[in-house]
Design a protein around this motif. Structure first.
Motif, short mmCIF file in Angstrom:
data_model
loop_
_atom_site.label_atom_id
_atom_site.label_comp_id
_atom_site.label_asym_id
_atom_site.label_seq_id
_atom_site.Cartn_x
_atom_site.Cartn_y
_atom_site.Cartn_z
N VAL A 149 55.43 36.38 31.02
CA VAL A 149 56.24 35.61 31.97
C VAL A 149 56.04 36.16 33.36
CG1 VAL A 149 57.99 35.11 30.23
CG2 VAL A 149 58.27 37.09 31.69
N GLU A 150 56.33 35.32 34.32
CA GLU A 150 56.22 35.74 35.71
C GLU A 150 57.63 35.91 36.23
OE1 GLU A 150 53.53 34.31 39.52
OE2 GLU A 150 53.14 33.59 37.48
N ILE A 151 57.92 37.03 36.82
CA ILE A 151 59.29 37.23 37.28
C ILE A 151 59.34 37.60 38.75
CG2 ILE A 151 60.14 37.93 34.99
CD1 ILE A 151 60.05 40.80 35.89
N ILE A 176 51.32 43.22 33.73
CA ILE A 176 49.89 43.01 33.56
C ILE A 176 49.27 42.32 34.77
CG2 ILE A 176 49.92 42.97 31.05
CD1 ILE A 176 49.83 39.92 31.22
N ARG A 179 51.17 38.98 41.47
CA ARG A 179 50.68 37.84 42.26
C ARG A 179 51.24 37.98 43.66
NH1 ARG A 179 49.58 32.26 40.79
NH2 ARG A 179 50.70 32.41 38.82
N SER A 184 48.18 33.67 46.54
CA SER A 184 48.78 33.38 45.24
C SER A 184 47.78 33.13 44.10
CB SER A 184 49.72 32.18 45.43
OG SER A 184 50.11 31.66 44.23
N ASP A 185 46.54 32.79 44.44
CA ASP A 185 45.58 32.58 43.35
C ASP A 185 44.87 33.86 42.97
OD1 ASP A 185 44.57 29.22 44.27
OD2 ASP A 185 46.13 29.96 42.93
N ASN A 186 45.13 34.91 43.72
CA ASN A 186 44.36 36.12 43.50
C ASN A 186 45.22 37.17 42.82
OD1 ASN A 186 42.00 37.49 43.58
ND2 ASN A 186 41.89 37.65 45.80
N ILE A 187 45.53 36.89 41.57
CA ILE A 187 46.41 37.80 40.83
C ILE A 187 45.69 39.13 40.62
CG2 ILE A 187 47.62 38.16 38.65
CD1 ILE A 187 47.82 35.17 38.32
N ILE A 189 45.08 41.79 38.33
CA ILE A 189 45.27 41.97 36.88
C ILE A 189 45.22 43.46 36.53
CG2 ILE A 189 44.27 41.48 34.61
CD1 ILE A 189 45.29 39.00 35.60
N LEU A 190 46.11 43.86 35.62
CA LEU A 190 46.20 45.25 35.18
C LEU A 190 46.25 46.21 36.36
CD1 LEU A 190 44.06 45.57 31.95
CD2 LEU A 190 46.41 44.86 32.29
N MET A 202 55.13 38.46 42.93
CA MET A 202 55.65 38.04 41.64
C MET A 202 55.01 38.96 40.60
SD MET A 202 57.54 35.35 42.09
CE MET A 202 57.57 34.59 40.45
N ILE A 204 53.75 39.65 36.80
CA ILE A 204 53.43 39.01 35.53
C ILE A 204 53.60 40.08 34.46
CG2 ILE A 204 51.67 37.80 34.20
CD1 ILE A 204 50.45 37.10 37.00
#
Ligand SMILES: Nc1ncnc2c1ncn2[C@@H]1O[C@H](COP(=O)(O)OP(=O)(O)OP(=O)(O)O)[C@@H](O)[C@H]1O
Ligand SMILES: Nc1ncnc2c1ncn2[C@@H]1O[C@H](COP(=O)(O)OP(=O)(O)OP(=O)(O)O)[C@@H](O)[C@H]1O
Lengths: 219, 219
Positions: A149-151, A176, A179, A184-187, A189-190, A202, A204
């Motif tokens: 989930v995104e919080i 994990i 954002r 916003s499109d460039n999450i 990751i890890l 945000m 994830i």
């Protein structure tokens, strides 16, 4: 916990009203069919038989106080548009409406629906995707024990690093991805333990559903 | 890439046939309505107007060779059960069938459907869940750019550590969990670089959908 009105208790609407109630929300369920109302009566807060295109009737049930109204009338296009217009004029904060055709979706958006959903099309897409990924084994099972989930992080997390926050040891949830608000499109990751959470980010997270619920309540 | 037959091109069936075709799969689309066939004709491999309860007709289109048949006939219970029975007797490897009621689902399972789906009920549940989690922002958006999937590791991954495999630098995918074969509910979340993959493990990975596709093709 927000309050909801669900108008139209076909398979889709019924499932929404029932699931919302199971999640503890206050639900007003409306349908012109007494049989559908009878089925849901013991499940929701209030269940009322009425024609939702009847402005007087719909105003008489206190619908203006709900946070979200879901219009789950698919086939009767005219009724679905009329109800959307009326709820918009009543001033309902958020209107989610089901559509079963592109044009119905455009009309609903035009008269005031904030979000239009196409349940059959969307579940068709999901099922097709899961059928093609032959290596996706147990994907649905994964989602029932764990969720991604995104919080929105609470303010006390701002400018702290992930290791400072020790979410895994405190809440058993794992970040994990982050954002960023401005990209916003460039999450990311890890993210690394030293990565810092800034206002607007945000998070994830993945975790067991019960741990995510606990974390949300603590927030 | 597997081949599919989709029988019944209502909103749900149409969406499945279209999405499967977009994903590159071979699709035979069947419906008794010439209008629905006309709409999908240019999209799928083969589109045929026929009554799927007509055994001779359905056998004449080479349906016995598909890997998966999806029966997307919701309302006409008798037709949906008959088609499921016939496809089971023809020997189709996997039958997925839509149901719009509990009893229809039980009948379908009984006559041979391997999986029964309730699209309206399931999308109602998903939407209700996303409405209640006010902190779940953009959850659906996350899923369209990124996916969390569970994969069977190829044999060349066995007994290698995650850092040896360097999946992130090689394929841009991230292992966020390892599900051991003998302890399937106890997913090891966010494994360490030195953790080794053993035969039987399932890898839970997150990555951009295009990168996951590339990885699957290389496998
Ligand atoms: N004007 C109205 N006022 C109140 N309820 C209505 C009105 N028009 C339709 N309904 C109800 O809305 C529900 C859904 O109707 P509809 O036939 O559009 O279903 P659908 O969108 O195809 O449903 P499903 O979710 O089962 O696919 C029915 O239970 C019906 O009684
Ligand atoms: N015996 C049959 N042979 C072939 N096609 C059929 C048969 N019976 C129904 N269909 C087709 O199946 C499709 C779906 O029919 P149905 O009325 O059950 O829709 P539904 O499940 O309510 O659809 P939706 O996915 O739109 O909610 C229709 O396009 C219809 O023409």
């Amino acid at each position: 916990m927000r309050s909801f009105a669900v108008i139209g208790l076909g398979e889709f609407g019924f499932s929404i009203a029932k699931t919302l109630s199971e999640l503890g929300a206050e639900v007003i369920a409306i349908d012109e069919s007494p049989e559908r109302i009878k089925l849901i009566d013991s499940i929701v807060t209030k269940a009322i038989t009425l024609d939702a295109t009847n402005e007087k009737a719909i105003k008489s049930v206190g619908i203006e106080n709900v946070d979200v109204a879901i219009i789950a009338i698919g086939k009767k296009l005219e009724a679905s548009i009329l109800v959307a217009l009326m709820l918009k004029e009543i001033g309902i904060k958020r209107i989610v409406a089901k559509a079963i055709s592109e044009i119905q979706g455009r009309l609903l958006a035009r008269v005031g629906a904030d979000e239009v959903v196409f349940p059959e099309v969307e579940s068709g897409e999901r099922i097709a995707n899961s059928l093609v990924s032959s290596s996706i084994n147990d994907f649905i099972k994964l989602s029932s024990e764990y969720a991604v989930v995104e919080i929105i992080p609470p303010t006390e997390f701002y400018n702290k690093s992930l290791s400072e926050l020790s979410l895994r040891s405190k809440y058993n949830i794992n970040v994990i991805g982050i954002r960023p608000e401005d990209d916003s499109d460039n999450i990311k990751i890890l993210p690394l333990a030293e990565d810092v959470i800034t206002e607007g980010d945000m998070l994830i997270v993945i975790g067991a559903v019960k741990d995510l619920d606990k974390f949300k309540k603590k927030k």
